[in-house]
Design a protein around this motif. Sequence first.
Motif, PDB file in Angstrom:
ATOM      1  N   ILE A 197      13.202   3.534  -7.413  1.00  0.00           N
ATOM      2  CA  ILE A 197      12.103   3.743  -6.451  1.00  0.00           C
ATOM      3  C   ILE A 197      12.433   4.791  -5.391  1.00  0.00           C
ATOM      4  O   ILE A 197      11.557   5.251  -4.682  1.00  0.00           O
ATOM      5  CB  ILE A 197      11.672   2.411  -5.787  1.00  0.00           C
ATOM      6  CG1 ILE A 197      12.816   1.814  -4.973  1.00  0.00           C
ATOM      7  CG2 ILE A 197      11.150   1.436  -6.823  1.00  0.00           C
ATOM      8  CD1 ILE A 197      12.364   0.690  -4.069  1.00  0.00           C
ATOM      9  N   PHE A 228       6.221  -2.998  -5.065  1.00  0.00           N
ATOM     10  CA  PHE A 228       5.394  -4.215  -5.005  1.00  0.00           C
ATOM     11  C   PHE A 228       6.008  -5.338  -5.837  1.00  0.00           C
ATOM     12  O   PHE A 228       5.287  -6.139  -6.442  1.00  0.00           O
ATOM     13  CB  PHE A 228       3.948  -3.944  -5.469  1.00  0.00           C
ATOM     14  CG  PHE A 228       3.126  -3.224  -4.437  1.00  0.00           C
ATOM     15  CD1 PHE A 228       2.853  -3.809  -3.205  1.00  0.00           C
ATOM     16  CD2 PHE A 228       2.602  -1.960  -4.694  1.00  0.00           C
ATOM     17  CE1 PHE A 228       2.093  -3.153  -2.241  1.00  0.00           C
ATOM     18  CE2 PHE A 228       1.841  -1.290  -3.732  1.00  0.00           C
ATOM     19  CZ  PHE A 228       1.591  -1.887  -2.516  1.00  0.00           C
ATOM     20  N   LYS A 229       7.306  -5.373  -5.913  1.00  0.00           N
ATOM     21  CA  LYS A 229       8.002  -6.467  -6.604  1.00  0.00           C
ATOM     22  C   LYS A 229       9.460  -6.423  -6.150  1.00  0.00           C
ATOM     23  O   LYS A 229       9.920  -5.411  -5.594  1.00  0.00           O
ATOM     24  CB  LYS A 229       7.910  -6.301  -8.122  1.00  0.00           C
ATOM     25  CG  LYS A 229       8.676  -5.093  -8.657  1.00  0.00           C
ATOM     26  CD  LYS A 229       8.630  -4.999 -10.162  1.00  0.00           C
ATOM     27  CE  LYS A 229       9.436  -3.805 -10.639  1.00  0.00           C
ATOM     28  NZ  LYS A 229       9.364  -3.552 -12.054  1.00  0.00           N
ATOM     29  N   SER A 249      -1.031   2.902   5.022  1.00  0.00           N
ATOM     30  CA  SER A 249      -0.905   1.456   5.185  1.00  0.00           C
ATOM     31  C   SER A 249      -0.554   0.809   3.841  1.00  0.00           C
ATOM     32  O   SER A 249      -1.201   1.077   2.832  1.00  0.00           O
ATOM     33  CB  SER A 249      -2.224   0.902   5.717  1.00  0.00           C
ATOM     34  OG  SER A 249      -2.109  -0.479   5.860  1.00  0.00           O
ATOM     35  N   GLY A 250       0.484  -0.024   3.845  1.00  0.00           N
ATOM     36  CA  GLY A 250       0.903  -0.711   2.621  1.00  0.00           C
ATOM     37  C   GLY A 250       1.896   0.087   1.789  1.00  0.00           C
ATOM     38  O   GLY A 250       2.272  -0.337   0.698  1.00  0.00           O
ATOM     39  N   LYS A 254       6.518   0.878   4.852  1.00  0.00           N
ATOM     40  CA  LYS A 254       7.263   1.311   6.037  1.00  0.00           C
ATOM     41  C   LYS A 254       7.993   0.140   6.707  1.00  0.00           C
ATOM     42  O   LYS A 254       9.156   0.254   7.069  1.00  0.00           O
ATOM     43  CB  LYS A 254       6.303   1.968   7.049  1.00  0.00           C
ATOM     44  CG  LYS A 254       5.614   3.214   6.518  1.00  0.00           C
ATOM     45  CD  LYS A 254       4.670   3.811   7.518  1.00  0.00           C
ATOM     46  CE  LYS A 254       3.537   2.893   7.897  1.00  0.00           C
ATOM     47  NZ  LYS A 254       2.638   2.510   6.799  1.00  0.00           N
ATOM     48  N   THR A 255       7.276  -0.971   6.877  1.00  0.00           N
ATOM     49  CA  THR A 255       7.892  -2.099   7.586  1.00  0.00           C
ATOM     50  C   THR A 255       9.060  -2.664   6.779  1.00  0.00           C
ATOM     51  O   THR A 255      10.114  -3.002   7.345  1.00  0.00           O
ATOM     52  CB  THR A 255       6.835  -3.185   7.861  1.00  0.00           C
ATOM     53  OG1 THR A 255       5.766  -2.565   8.561  1.00  0.00           O
ATOM     54  CG2 THR A 255       7.381  -4.318   8.691  1.00  0.00           C
ATOM     55  N   LEU A 270      15.067  -3.039   6.104  1.00  0.00           N
ATOM     56  CA  LEU A 270      16.271  -2.723   5.315  1.00  0.00           C
ATOM     57  C   LEU A 270      17.197  -1.784   6.091  1.00  0.00           C
ATOM     58  O   LEU A 270      18.420  -1.919   6.050  1.00  0.00           O
ATOM     59  CB  LEU A 270      15.860  -2.084   3.985  1.00  0.00           C
ATOM     60  CG  LEU A 270      15.186  -3.042   2.989  1.00  0.00           C
ATOM     61  CD1 LEU A 270      14.450  -2.277   1.904  1.00  0.00           C
ATOM     62  CD2 LEU A 270      16.220  -3.982   2.375  1.00  0.00           C
ATOM     63  N   ASN A 272      -3.116  -4.114   2.981  1.00  0.00           N
ATOM     64  CA  ASN A 272      -1.766  -4.683   3.020  1.00  0.00           C
ATOM     65  C   ASN A 272      -1.829  -6.131   3.515  1.00  0.00           C
ATOM     66  O   ASN A 272      -2.440  -6.392   4.556  1.00  0.00           O
ATOM     67  CB  ASN A 272      -0.909  -3.819   3.961  1.00  0.00           C
ATOM     68  CG  ASN A 272       0.530  -4.294   4.063  1.00  0.00           C
ATOM     69  OD1 ASN A 272       0.927  -5.257   3.400  1.00  0.00           O
ATOM     70  ND2 ASN A 272       1.306  -3.619   4.891  1.00  0.00           N
ATOM     71  N   ASN A 307       0.459  -7.842   4.765  1.00  0.00           N
ATOM     72  CA  ASN A 307       1.278  -8.040   5.971  1.00  0.00           C
ATOM     73  C   ASN A 307       1.283  -6.736   6.770  1.00  0.00           C
ATOM     74  O   ASN A 307       2.324  -6.134   7.004  1.00  0.00           O
ATOM     75  CB  ASN A 307       2.713  -8.446   5.556  1.00  0.00           C
ATOM     76  CG  ASN A 307       3.585  -8.725   6.742  1.00  0.00           C
ATOM     77  OD1 ASN A 307       3.117  -9.217   7.777  1.00  0.00           O
ATOM     78  ND2 ASN A 307       4.865  -8.407   6.630  1.00  0.00           N
ATOM     79  N   SER A 338       1.201  -4.134   9.718  1.00  0.00           N
ATOM     80  CA  SER A 338       1.559  -4.078  11.155  1.00  0.00           C
ATOM     81  C   SER A 338       0.338  -3.602  11.913  1.00  0.00           C
ATOM     82  O   SER A 338      -0.178  -2.520  11.626  1.00  0.00           O
ATOM     83  CB  SER A 338       2.700  -3.088  11.384  1.00  0.00           C
ATOM     84  OG  SER A 338       3.763  -3.359  10.528  1.00  0.00           O
ATOM     85  N   ASP A 357       8.497   2.767  13.085  1.00  0.00           N
ATOM     86  CA  ASP A 357       7.608   2.169  12.075  1.00  0.00           C
ATOM     87  C   ASP A 357       6.228   2.057  12.715  1.00  0.00           C
ATOM     88  O   ASP A 357       5.933   1.109  13.430  1.00  0.00           O
ATOM     89  CB  ASP A 357       8.149   0.780  11.691  1.00  0.00           C
ATOM     90  CG  ASP A 357       7.163  -0.001  10.835  1.00  0.00           C
ATOM     91  OD1 ASP A 357       6.280   0.626  10.227  1.00  0.00           O
ATOM     92  OD2 ASP A 357       7.277  -1.243  10.776  1.00  0.00           O
ATOM     93  N   GLY A 416       0.343   2.665   9.371  1.00  0.00           N
ATOM     94  CA  GLY A 416       0.066   3.747   8.421  1.00  0.00           C
ATOM     95  C   GLY A 416      -1.372   4.240   8.491  1.00  0.00           C
ATOM     96  O   GLY A 416      -2.268   3.576   9.028  1.00  0.00           O
TER      97      GLY A 416
HETATM   98  N1  LIG Z   1      11.277  -2.093  -1.038  1.00  0.00           N
HETATM   99  C1  LIG Z   1      10.362  -2.986  -1.378  1.00  0.00           C
HETATM  100  N2  LIG Z   1      10.627  -3.913  -2.316  1.00  0.00           N
HETATM  101  C2  LIG Z   1       9.705  -4.819  -2.681  1.00  0.00           C
HETATM  102  N3  LIG Z   1       8.466  -4.882  -2.153  1.00  0.00           N
HETATM  103  C3  LIG Z   1       8.135  -3.981  -1.205  1.00  0.00           C
HETATM  104  C4  LIG Z   1       9.052  -2.987  -0.764  1.00  0.00           C
HETATM  105  N4  LIG Z   1       8.442  -2.252   0.163  1.00  0.00           N
HETATM  106  C5  LIG Z   1       7.203  -2.764   0.311  1.00  0.00           C
HETATM  107  N5  LIG Z   1       7.011  -3.806  -0.506  1.00  0.00           N
HETATM  108  C6  LIG Z   1       5.787  -4.623  -0.643  1.00  0.00           C
HETATM  109  O1  LIG Z   1       4.704  -3.907  -0.089  1.00  0.00           O
HETATM  110  C7  LIG Z   1       4.101  -4.646   0.969  1.00  0.00           C
HETATM  111  C8  LIG Z   1       3.635  -3.706   2.043  1.00  0.00           C
HETATM  112  O2  LIG Z   1       4.754  -3.109   2.635  1.00  0.00           O
HETATM  113  P1  LIG Z   1       4.830  -2.843   4.207  1.00  0.00           P
HETATM  114  O3  LIG Z   1       4.272  -3.981   4.959  1.00  0.00           O
HETATM  115  O4  LIG Z   1       6.210  -2.434   4.499  1.00  0.00           O
HETATM  116  O5  LIG Z   1       3.829  -1.614   4.330  1.00  0.00           O
HETATM  117  P2  LIG Z   1       3.575  -0.713   5.607  1.00  0.00           P
HETATM  118  O6  LIG Z   1       3.703   0.694   5.154  1.00  0.00           O
HETATM  119  O7  LIG Z   1       4.424  -1.120   6.728  1.00  0.00           O
HETATM  120  O8  LIG Z   1       2.067  -1.003   5.912  1.00  0.00           O
HETATM  121  P3  LIG Z   1       1.287  -1.053   7.317  1.00  0.00           P
HETATM  122  O9  LIG Z   1       1.158   0.352   7.787  1.00  0.00           O
HETATM  123  O10 LIG Z   1      -0.025  -1.623   6.928  1.00  0.00           O
HETATM  124  O11 LIG Z   1       2.047  -1.922   8.231  1.00  0.00           O
HETATM  125  C9  LIG Z   1       5.159  -5.638   1.399  1.00  0.00           C
HETATM  126  O12 LIG Z   1       4.579  -6.780   1.968  1.00  0.00           O
HETATM  127  C10 LIG Z   1       5.882  -5.923   0.124  1.00  0.00           C
HETATM  128  O13 LIG Z   1       5.170  -6.886  -0.617  1.00  0.00           O
END
Ligand SMILES: Nc1ncnc2c1ncn2[C@@H]1O[C@H](COP(=O)(O)OP(=O)(O)OP(=O)(O)O)[C@@H](O)[C@H]1O
Length: 870
Positions: free
Chosen positions: A45, A59-60, A115-116, A119-120, A125, A162, A164, A166, A385, A388
């Motif tokens: 990835i 997404f896994k 978004s999604g 980033k979070t 990590l 997303n 979850n 932010s 962070d 998005g």
């Molecule tokens: N490295 C990863 N390994 C496995 N799943 C991941 C990984 N990164 C993201 N995901 C999956 O994707 C989802 C969305 O990721 P995340 O919340 O980090 O997005 P984001 O870019 O922060 O979105 P937002 O801008 O809406 O906050 C996570 O809840 C998780 O299920």
Amino acid sequence: MQSSDGGRQGDAYVPGRVSDLTSLPNLDEDVLLQELKARYAADRIYTYVGDILVAVNPFKDVPIYTKEISDKYCGGLHSDHPPHIFATANDAYQGMLGKLAAPPQDQCIVISGESGAGKTESTKLLIRQLLQLCQGTSQLEQQILQVNPLLEAFGNAQTLMNDNSSRFGKYIQLFFQNGAVKGAKIREYLLEKSRLVQQAEGEQNFHVFYCMLNGLSPQNMEKYHLGGQQNYSYLKNFQEKAQQYRTQHQQLLDAMDMVGFDEEEQEGMFSTLAGVLHMGNIQICSTDSGDAYVDRSAKDLNITAEILGVDSADLESSLTQSVVRTNKGELIQRNYSVQQALASRDAVSKALYGRLFGWLVNKINQLLAPTDTSIAELQQIGVLDIFGFEHFEHNSFEQLCINLANEQLQYFFNQHIFLLEQEEYQREGVSWSTITFTDNKPVLNLLLARPIGILALLDEESLFPQGTDLTLLQKLNQNVGSSPYFTTGKQARSPLFTITHYAGKVEYNVTGWLEKNRDTLPSNTMSLLQRSSNPLINTICNGSITRTGTLALQHKTSKGRRLSKRPVGRQIGELGKKGGKQLTLGGQFKNSLAVLVERITAARPHFVRCIKPNGLKQPNNFQEDEVAAQLKYTGMMETIRIRREGYALRIPFQQFVQRYRSLGDIASIPEDQHGCQRILKAAGLSDWLIGKSKVLLKWWHTDELASRLQKVELAATHIQTGVRGLLARRKVAHLRELANKQAAAAVTFLNQTEQLIEDAFQRQRHLAERDETAPPPVAGGMTAEMTPADAAAVQQVANNMADYLHLPQDTETQVDVKDNLSSDEEIVEDDFTGPISSKNRWGKEGTRAASVHWSRPSSVTCVITVLKVG
Ligand SMILES: Nc1ncnc2c1ncn2[C@@H]1O[C@H](COP(=O)(O)OP(=O)(O)OP(=O)(O)O)[C@@H](O)[C@H]1O
């Protein structure tokens, strides 16, 4: 150059095995896309574009975050292992310590993506790996990791993009001293408060409400008059995930305990949340004349007032009436319409929740603050962070702010990667064919310019009491309608306009913008909350909102007066205000972005570009068109080109020589361009350039220089080890020789002493044979009297020995010869002798053997003492 998970420049191209996109042959958009797709299919990835990390959301669960893998990325070179987010953490950490090409410097990691996109997760990590790098095992590191559930519960929510998401931006700063973490600070940006009172179809409120309603004990549910989640008008689209929410609630409680919330504070938090939920249920009705009043038949008003610690009649009037002070100082009450009263009710809820969130961040920052050193003295790594890019079917003021933040970050990226770099080529006199990129400055200007930018025009309209959302739109059309990035709705009186952002067109609906931007609470409502008997509500409502929109809490003096923590001149009343007027939400956000940009500009940036492979949040689903669009708007092709052709590292001559002097072929290397050339040639590097004041290097030269330096350092360590070993062996040989000499001296001394004793014994026996009236020999065979000659002889032997051992002739080395030894007692007192308690130990009393035996061990004790002192 090697790409560490298989692809190698020059080898036959194997899609999916090129870990660095700059080494792709025949680069075009399709090759790029197919490469990422093949890597994604193989669960690879992460991919590099030079020093930039591209992360495609799987997404896994992918098993690449284990302790073993984390350990592999602690130290070492970028090219040692496949691309990974842990490598980015390592680069930032080593960069902060000055172990890469540049001297020690603060670092920041800027994570972007829609978004999604992940980033979070990447942020979590990165923080984990940074703490691993500094081998943090103390409570502080655990606390830094554990505050996350708290922030996510209050600041994240399920959205269409997303589960979850932010709903606030954050910049997490980790502070270090000598490589060890000393504290952390979280800076928050623009919590999306409007979500509290309204959520789009298919979206939810902040997680914390669902956790609370599913996790609180029955007694607490009763205490806060709470029921099932279906009872609250603020909680639409709830889901039946009771067990998951209960687990999250427990995590929340654990995090609160760990952060150090006492019982009163926890109770204050839950009562504020419950109060907000009840507030949303207060029914507003209309009289025949159109005035608003509260439906008292439902108990919500009383329950809300009780929980918020305010008088219910006061609450009712603050929700239904405004109080205006005339120029003459008279107070005039005006009744609200139902719509105004509902807006006022929701404004109270939003203010309470926003301040509660601000207080939470304050508490966390207090806990994580460095204790014994000021932040200015510490090094730092920041991780950004931010929410998005968003493009929904209905986009409001919140989306405008979120997308503005993303425009700003894209601009920062462009500046850093394209603009400043190419300007520097010009300054350094490098011949360079300019790489063009899509500059989003005009869009930023459209949003931020003063006085004719969208936010400035919104502020202007928000000041007019007669201003409406439609008058705002007219103003926008008149003033910025000619911008190619702005288009107004086609239908007459349509509340819509469209902005062409760097990431695509977004249609915004201006309904409710003036109210959202004003973000004010009527003064009578605010003062009611400031008198709350609920200590937490009292605290958060007496705090002030700063110019960047954060909450500045006050602390009480010993006399109970409240003080702001801010310096004089920025005390309560002035904060967040410009010329006495409360800053608008847009104004606060603009300020906070400016401060953020200042912060990240002051540090050395590392970029992580998150890519969302599909909009369905599904694993193993790589939608080519969606990814291609993201690659396009993030300028990936241009980024690859500039990283391939350009010189990402530009180091001043003096700095370069100071850092890499040991790679040169002579000891005294001049700190100028000639010195740099000598070093680069001696190190066998190619593809570098010498500018007017700097050495220009490809991004991969960092690794090459680091590995050469490592070899030199290793060789130096070997040499040092050899030399140290040689010196140590010489010293040991010398000490051994010394010890042998000392032992020989001791033996000589003992022999001489033995001879003296023998002589004395013979003399005594000789005398005794002649004089039968003489007393029997004293213990050990010594006579009571020693002739001066004997005493002098003994002293001489002792002195010789002390001389030999280079000792002062102190009491320990001198033999204390007494003229008249008359009893065993005196002999026993002598340091030089041991107690002669075992009569038969040395042989028969008065015999020569006994005397000699006595003398040997006693003298050996003396010699050992002497040696020890020596
Ligand atoms: N490295 C990863 N390994 C496995 N799943 C991941 C990984 N990164 C993201 N995901 C999956 O994707 C989802 C969305 O990721 P995340 O919340 O980090 O997005 P984001 O870019 O922060 O979105 P937002 O801008 O809406 O906050 C996570 O809840 C998780 O299920």
